[in-house]
Write an enzyme that holds these catalytic residues in place. Structure first.
Site, PDB file in Angstrom:
ATOM      1  N   LEU A  36       0.951   4.590  10.022  1.00  0.00           N
ATOM      2  CA  LEU A  36       2.206   4.759   9.771  1.00  0.00           C
ATOM      3  C   LEU A  36       3.254   4.933  10.821  1.00  0.00           C
ATOM      4  CD1 LEU A  36       3.795   5.510   6.794  1.00  0.00           C
ATOM      5  CD2 LEU A  36       3.584   7.968   7.619  1.00  0.00           C
ATOM      6  N   ALA A  37       2.649   5.505  11.631  1.00  0.00           N
ATOM      7  CA  ALA A  37       3.533   5.658  12.953  1.00  0.00           C
ATOM      8  C   ALA A  37       3.943   4.537  13.569  1.00  0.00           C
ATOM      9  CB  ALA A  37       2.550   6.649  13.983  1.00  0.00           C
TER      10      ALA A  37
ATOM     11  N   HIS B  96       6.642   9.261  -6.217  1.00  0.00           N
ATOM     12  CA  HIS B  96       7.820   8.211  -6.062  1.00  0.00           C
ATOM     13  C   HIS B  96       8.569   8.076  -7.459  1.00  0.00           C
ATOM     14  CE1 HIS B  96       6.238   7.598  -2.385  1.00  0.00           C
ATOM     15  NE2 HIS B  96       5.189   6.722  -2.586  1.00  0.00           N
TER      16      HIS B  96
ATOM     17  N   LYS C 164       5.513   2.562 -14.985  1.00  0.00           N
ATOM     18  CA  LYS C 164       4.386   1.543 -14.910  1.00  0.00           C
ATOM     19  C   LYS C 164       4.057   1.306 -13.455  1.00  0.00           C
ATOM     20  CE  LYS C 164       5.354  -2.730 -16.195  1.00  0.00           C
ATOM     21  NZ  LYS C 164       5.492  -3.892 -17.103  1.00  0.00           N
TER      22      LYS C 164
ATOM     23  N   LYS D 294      -1.205  -2.096  -8.495  1.00  0.00           N
ATOM     24  CA  LYS D 294      -1.469  -2.816  -7.220  1.00  0.00           C
ATOM     25  C   LYS D 294      -1.952  -3.933  -7.827  1.00  0.00           C
ATOM     26  CE  LYS D 294      -1.932   0.814  -3.965  1.00  0.00           C
ATOM     27  NZ  LYS D 294      -0.946   0.429  -2.654  1.00  0.00           N
TER      28      LYS D 294
ATOM     29  N   LYS E 294       5.881  -8.300  -6.020  1.00  0.00           N
ATOM     30  CA  LYS E 294       6.216  -6.996  -5.519  1.00  0.00           C
ATOM     31  C   LYS E 294       7.658  -6.529  -5.915  1.00  0.00           C
ATOM     32  CE  LYS E 294       6.746  -4.870  -0.792  1.00  0.00           C
ATOM     33  NZ  LYS E 294       6.297  -3.351  -1.459  1.00  0.00           N
TER      34      LYS E 294
ATOM     35  N   ARG F  42      17.503  -2.506  -8.971  1.00  0.00           N
ATOM     36  CA  ARG F  42      16.506  -3.105  -8.295  1.00  0.00           C
ATOM     37  C   ARG F  42      16.264  -2.404  -7.064  1.00  0.00           C
ATOM     38  NH1 ARG F  42      16.723  -8.724  -8.997  1.00  0.00           N
ATOM     39  NH2 ARG F  42      17.781  -9.078  -7.008  1.00  0.00           N
TER      40      ARG F  42
ATOM     41  N   LEU G 260      24.053  -5.534 -14.837  1.00  0.00           N
ATOM     42  CA  LEU G 260      24.048  -4.984 -16.093  1.00  0.00           C
ATOM     43  C   LEU G 260      23.946  -6.100 -17.140  1.00  0.00           C
ATOM     44  CD1 LEU G 260      24.871  -2.660 -18.252  1.00  0.00           C
ATOM     45  CD2 LEU G 260      27.165  -3.302 -17.673  1.00  0.00           C
TER      46      LEU G 260
ATOM     47  N   ARG H 166      -0.398  -9.880 -14.530  1.00  0.00           N
ATOM     48  CA  ARG H 166       0.656  -8.982 -14.839  1.00  0.00           C
ATOM     49  C   ARG H 166       0.328  -7.665 -15.482  1.00  0.00           C
ATOM     50  NH1 ARG H 166       5.790 -11.880 -15.944  1.00  0.00           N
ATOM     51  NH2 ARG H 166       5.389 -14.115 -15.115  1.00  0.00           N
TER      52      ARG H 166
HETATM   53  N1  LIG Z   1       0.125   4.188   5.915  1.00  0.00           N
HETATM   54  C1  LIG Z   1       0.732   4.060   5.162  1.00  0.00           C
HETATM   55  O1  LIG Z   1       1.681   3.069   4.758  1.00  0.00           O
HETATM   56  C2  LIG Z   1       1.343   5.540   4.442  1.00  0.00           C
HETATM   57  C3  LIG Z   1       0.913   6.560   4.952  1.00  0.00           C
HETATM   58  N2  LIG Z   1       1.128   7.777   4.161  1.00  0.00           N
HETATM   59  C4  LIG Z   1       0.563   8.974   4.665  1.00  0.00           C
HETATM   60  O2  LIG Z   1       0.799   9.163   5.987  1.00  0.00           O
HETATM   61  C5  LIG Z   1      -0.110   9.955   6.712  1.00  0.00           C
HETATM   62  C6  LIG Z   1      -0.679   9.026   7.875  1.00  0.00           C
HETATM   63  O3  LIG Z   1      -1.044   7.660   7.375  1.00  0.00           O
HETATM   64  P1  LIG Z   1      -1.500   6.531   8.189  1.00  0.00           P
HETATM   65  O4  LIG Z   1      -1.180   6.302   9.582  1.00  0.00           O
HETATM   66  O5  LIG Z   1      -1.854   5.523   7.027  1.00  0.00           O
HETATM   67  O6  LIG Z   1      -3.315   7.102   8.533  1.00  0.00           O
HETATM   68  P2  LIG Z   1      -4.263   6.926   9.605  1.00  0.00           P
HETATM   69  O7  LIG Z   1      -5.429   6.932   8.764  1.00  0.00           O
HETATM   70  O8  LIG Z   1      -3.910   5.609  10.331  1.00  0.00           O
HETATM   71  O9  LIG Z   1      -4.164   8.220  10.601  1.00  0.00           O
HETATM   72  C7  LIG Z   1      -3.432   8.542  11.687  1.00  0.00           C
HETATM   73  C8  LIG Z   1      -4.004   9.032  12.583  1.00  0.00           C
HETATM   74  O10 LIG Z   1      -4.870  10.228  12.361  1.00  0.00           O
HETATM   75  C9  LIG Z   1      -6.104  10.265  13.133  1.00  0.00           C
HETATM   76  N3  LIG Z   1      -7.096  10.208  12.081  1.00  0.00           N
HETATM   77  C10 LIG Z   1      -7.442   9.608  11.256  1.00  0.00           C
HETATM   78  N4  LIG Z   1      -8.319   9.920  10.502  1.00  0.00           N
HETATM   79  C11 LIG Z   1      -8.958  11.221  10.804  1.00  0.00           C
HETATM   80  C12 LIG Z   1      -9.774  12.005  10.507  1.00  0.00           C
HETATM   81  N5  LIG Z   1     -10.582  11.951   9.679  1.00  0.00           N
HETATM   82  N6  LIG Z   1      -9.523  13.278  11.326  1.00  0.00           N
HETATM   83  C13 LIG Z   1      -8.731  13.380  12.133  1.00  0.00           C
HETATM   84  N7  LIG Z   1      -7.932  12.609  12.493  1.00  0.00           N
HETATM   85  C14 LIG Z   1      -8.009  11.654  11.889  1.00  0.00           C
HETATM   86  C15 LIG Z   1      -6.073   8.941  13.906  1.00  0.00           C
HETATM   87  O11 LIG Z   1      -5.597   9.117  15.274  1.00  0.00           O
HETATM   88  P3  LIG Z   1      -6.840   9.619  16.226  1.00  0.00           P
HETATM   89  O12 LIG Z   1      -7.918   9.166  15.930  1.00  0.00           O
HETATM   90  O13 LIG Z   1      -6.095   8.822  17.821  1.00  0.00           O
HETATM   91  O14 LIG Z   1      -6.483  11.180  16.368  1.00  0.00           O
HETATM   92  C16 LIG Z   1      -5.002   7.998  13.256  1.00  0.00           C
HETATM   93  O15 LIG Z   1      -4.624   7.060  13.915  1.00  0.00           O
HETATM   94  C17 LIG Z   1      -1.504  10.085   5.725  1.00  0.00           C
HETATM   95  O16 LIG Z   1      -0.966  11.451   4.976  1.00  0.00           O
HETATM   96  C18 LIG Z   1      -0.830   9.161   4.660  1.00  0.00           C
HETATM   97  O17 LIG Z   1      -1.319   9.628   3.466  1.00  0.00           O
HETATM   98  C19 LIG Z   1       1.956   7.825   3.414  1.00  0.00           C
HETATM   99  C20 LIG Z   1       2.712   6.650   2.855  1.00  0.00           C
HETATM  100  C21 LIG Z   1       2.512   5.456   3.316  1.00  0.00           C
HETATM  101  O1  LIG Z   2       3.225   5.776  -0.497  1.00  0.00           O
HETATM  102  C1  LIG Z   2       2.935   4.781  -0.783  1.00  0.00           C
HETATM  103  O2  LIG Z   2       4.081   3.828  -0.826  1.00  0.00           O
HETATM  104  C2  LIG Z   2       3.318   2.402  -0.539  1.00  0.00           C
HETATM  105  C3  LIG Z   2       4.496   1.598  -1.058  1.00  0.00           C
HETATM  106  O3  LIG Z   2       5.762   1.826  -0.389  1.00  0.00           O
HETATM  107  P1  LIG Z   2       6.807   0.729  -0.185  1.00  0.00           P
HETATM  108  O4  LIG Z   2       8.078   1.472   0.318  1.00  0.00           O
HETATM  109  O5  LIG Z   2       6.378  -0.509   0.771  1.00  0.00           O
HETATM  110  O6  LIG Z   2       7.157   0.237  -1.701  1.00  0.00           O
HETATM  111  C4  LIG Z   2       2.159   1.971  -1.104  1.00  0.00           C
HETATM  112  O7  LIG Z   2       1.685   0.731  -0.709  1.00  0.00           O
HETATM  113  C5  LIG Z   2       1.175   2.921  -0.774  1.00  0.00           C
HETATM  114  O8  LIG Z   2      -0.090   2.853  -1.680  1.00  0.00           O
HETATM  115  C6  LIG Z   2       1.608   4.433  -1.015  1.00  0.00           C
HETATM  116  O9  LIG Z   2       0.738   5.502  -0.681  1.00  0.00           O
END
Ligand SMILES: NC(=O)C1=CN([C@@H]2O[C@H](COP(=O)(O)OP(=O)(O)OC[C@H]3O[C@@H](n4cnc5c(N)ncnc54)[C@H](OP(=O)(O)O)[C@@H]3O)[C@@H](O)[C@H]2O)C=CC1
Ligand SMILES: O=C1O[C@H](COP(=O)(O)O)[C@@H](O)[C@H](O)[C@H]1O
Length: 594
Positions: free
Chosen positions: A119-120, A343, A436, A439, A444, A478, A487, A571
């Protein structure tokens, strides 16, 4: 003087002036001398037209900002509380989130915890860069990445640089801006539960802050099992002692009412509610933000916004890919927790709430809570669930959900769900609100569809044949992709006869607006920096949301409800049609019209 001041503000990022954020050993007075020198401007004289464009733009933004400015009830900056002592809010002398022309004495430090994660990389760093690129960030800021992975500052910059992009509608100085942004990014490696590691982070932040009043924002981009550890360490060892400290928390906020309450309780040991920014990125999407504008600033919609004219409302989310790579996380949550409980329900609350007293965050959140509390908790009969299975199409094979190596072979976790919800209040009594989400579907898309009632005693009834549904007006928002509001109206086909068809009054964003639409994370990060809480979830909202879904989720898990299988790329399960039909509804996205 004005010109010079303006120069410092607009071109802060391009200036050669040294910033303690970048060069911590430079004293503050040297910095102020350096950044106010006229050489900064003269070295950029060739940028004059760019400069004047930005002057106009920034003035326009300021006007907008003033127009919609939100303040706390006591007029103090919201949330100006150091985390350590949990003291009550007090006014800050120097908090100037958007500095006037010239030097400011405050500093913003943003720490992205979990900086090595998906995510970062995908969203947070690019959103921060976009804000910087568009001059939305304060003059003085630094970004710190924090995670366990060992990395140097340079390696972090290298990692981030791969995902930064510039606006396609504004490419000026893109490369230079990227370089300037990256110079403000640093990395600290540490454990998530180590007070010592956070203390070291604190020292580094202090050094960068160079004695300025500091505001600190922590973004928890980490799995939920380590939220509390991080908050404990950050609050006790690395919160600001001079300005505010805020924490953005990513979902999931628990997996049911109990775990969510427990999480809230643990977070509140270290933070006040005002310091917690629970993010739901759907609330940052442009069309979701526009929902209230559409409703409350147009006379034509609000009078129709009730059971008197609306037959049903549909909230639809579909993705054309499976859980690829996130099966481990997903299997513990499922689509109802992943998409619906947060959401879609958040959008529903915004859609259905009464008019808030003002644009103040608390007024909007109060109305959302009221509507959530007026809803009937879901029961098994209100829901159908599905799970995608492997499928071959055009010589290509697509995996089923349980083919994901991180998912148990006997998993009954739903990857699709449809639900009918009802709001027991005077405005919405009896109106089905259908959701609804799925995945691995054929497309999309995310949209809100509002289907209106039939026209009573329709003069043109016979021109529609027996299927009056084909003649109902439908308003569609949308959200993505290709943002649009349209509309569906009945219209006479030009000619001598009397033939009617259904046409769209269409506001397609890409043809109406030339600006690129900001990503949801940009808006939400900016709001958190500004202390604007309207688009973040308050704890009572969260609790009300879980109250609606928890009994259903528990029952499904206890009874091990088997999902209906649907092929990848289809679908979705047929059950969704039966559920809609039970409430005399047809899914608007499956009529074949759009
Ligand atoms: N990815 C996405 O699209 C979305 C993510 N989120 C939420 O955002 C948050 C981050 O998501 P995301 O970046 O995908 O997560 P990641 O699984 O990539 O985890 C982020 C970082 O956390 C550290 N980490 C992962 N697992 C563990 C563990 N079990 N114990 C300790 N550290 C751990 C790792 O860093 P390191 O090992 O370097 O410490 C990793 O790079 C989550 O809460 C997720 O639910 C929400 C919406 C969308
Ligand atoms: O929070 C989440 O959202 C994504 C979808 O986000 P979008 O902005 O790309 O529509 C979803 O893929 C993921 O499963 C969910 O955790």
């Amino acid at each position: 003087a004005d010109k010079d001041d303006g120069d410092q503000f607009f071109f802060g990022g391009l200036s050669k002036a040294k910033d303690p954020a970048v060069e911590p050993n430079i004293e503050a007075n040297k910095l102020s001398h350096c950044s106010s020198s006229s050489t900064t401007f003269s070295s950029l004289h060739h940028e004059t037209s760019y400069f004047s464009k930005w002057v106009t733009e920034i003035h326009f933004r300021r006007q907008l900002r003033n127009h919609f400015e939100l303040k706390s009830a006591n007029g103090f900056p919201l949330n100006a509380v150091p985390m350590q002592d949990g003291s009550v809010a007090k006014p800050l002398e120097e908090e100037v989130p958007f500095p006037e022309f010239g030097e400011t004495k405050s500093m913003l430090s943003i720490t992205v915890v979990g900086a090595s994660g998906d995510l970062a990389k995908k969203k947070i760093f690019p959103a921060l860069f976009a804000l910087y690129y568009e001059d939305w960030l304060p003059e003085n800021f630094v970004v710190y990445g924090y995670a366990r992975t060992k990395m140097t500052d340079e390696e972090l910059r290298n990692m981030i640089s791969k995902t930064l992009t510039c606006r396609i509608d504004r490419r000026e100085n893109c490369q230079a801006k990227m370089e300037e942004f990256l110079k403000r990014c640093f990395y600290h490696s540490g454990q998530y539960n180590s007070p010592e590691d956070f203390l070291e982070l604190n020292c580094k932040l202090k050094e960068r802050e160079g004695g300025k009043l500091s505001n600190r924002l922590f973004y928890l981009s980490i799995p939920p099992n380590i939220f509390v550890d991080v908050v404990r360490c950050a609050s006790t060892k690395a919160s600001s002692t001079t300005g505010w400290t805020r924490v953005i928390v990513e979902k999931p906020f628990g997996r049911d009412s109990e775990s969510s309450r427990e999480l809230t309780k643990c977070l509140m040991q270290y933070l006040t509610e005002d310091q917690i920014f629970r993010i739901d990125h759907y609330l940052g999407k442009e069309l979701v933000e526009n929902l209230s504008v559409l409703r409350f600033s147009n006379l034509v919609f609000e009078p129709l916004w009730s059971r008197n004219y609306i037959r049903n409302v549909q909230f639809i989310f579909s993705e054309d890919f499976g859980t690829e790579g996130r099966g481990g996380y997903f299997d513990n949550y499922g689509i109802i927790r992943d998409i619906m409980q947060n959401h879609l329900l958040q959008i529903l609350a915004l859609f259905a709430m009464e008019t808030p007293v003002s644009l103040d965050a608390e007024d909007t959140r109060n109305e959302k809570v009221k509507v959530l509390k007026s809803m009937k908790p879901l029961q098994l009969e209100d829901v159908i669930v599905g799970q995608y299975k492997g499928h071959s199409k055009g010589g290509k094979s697509y995996p089923g959900y349980i083919d994901d190596p991180t998912v148990p072979k006997d998993s009954v976790t739903p990857t699709f769900a449809a639900a009918a919800l009802f709001i027991n209040n005077a405005r919405w009594d009896g109106v089905p609100f259908l959701m609804k989400a799925g995945k691995a579907l054929h497309t999309k898309r995310a949209e809100i569809r509002v289907q209106f009632r039939h026209v009573p005693g329709n003069l043109y009834k016979r021109n529609f044949g027996t299927d009056l549904d084909k003649a109902t007006n439908e308003l569609v928002l949308r959200l993505q992709p290709d943002e649009a509001i349209y509309l569906k109206v009945n219209n006479k086909v030009p000619g001598l006869g009397m033939r009617l068809d259904r046409s769209d009054l269409n506001l397609l964003y890409r043809t109406r607006y030339t600006r690129e639409i900001p990503d949801a994370y940009e808006r939400l990060l900016l709001d958190a920096i500004e202390g604007e809480r309207r688009l973040f979830i308050r704890s009572d909202e969260l609790d009300a949301a879980w109250t609606l879904f928890t009994p259903l989720l528990k029952e499904m898990e206890e009874k091990k409800i088997m999902p209906e299988l649907y092929p990848y790329g289809s679908r979705g399960p047929v059950g969704a049609h039966y559920l809609a039909a039970k409430h005399d509804v047809r899914w608007g996205d499956l009529t074949g019209e759009d």
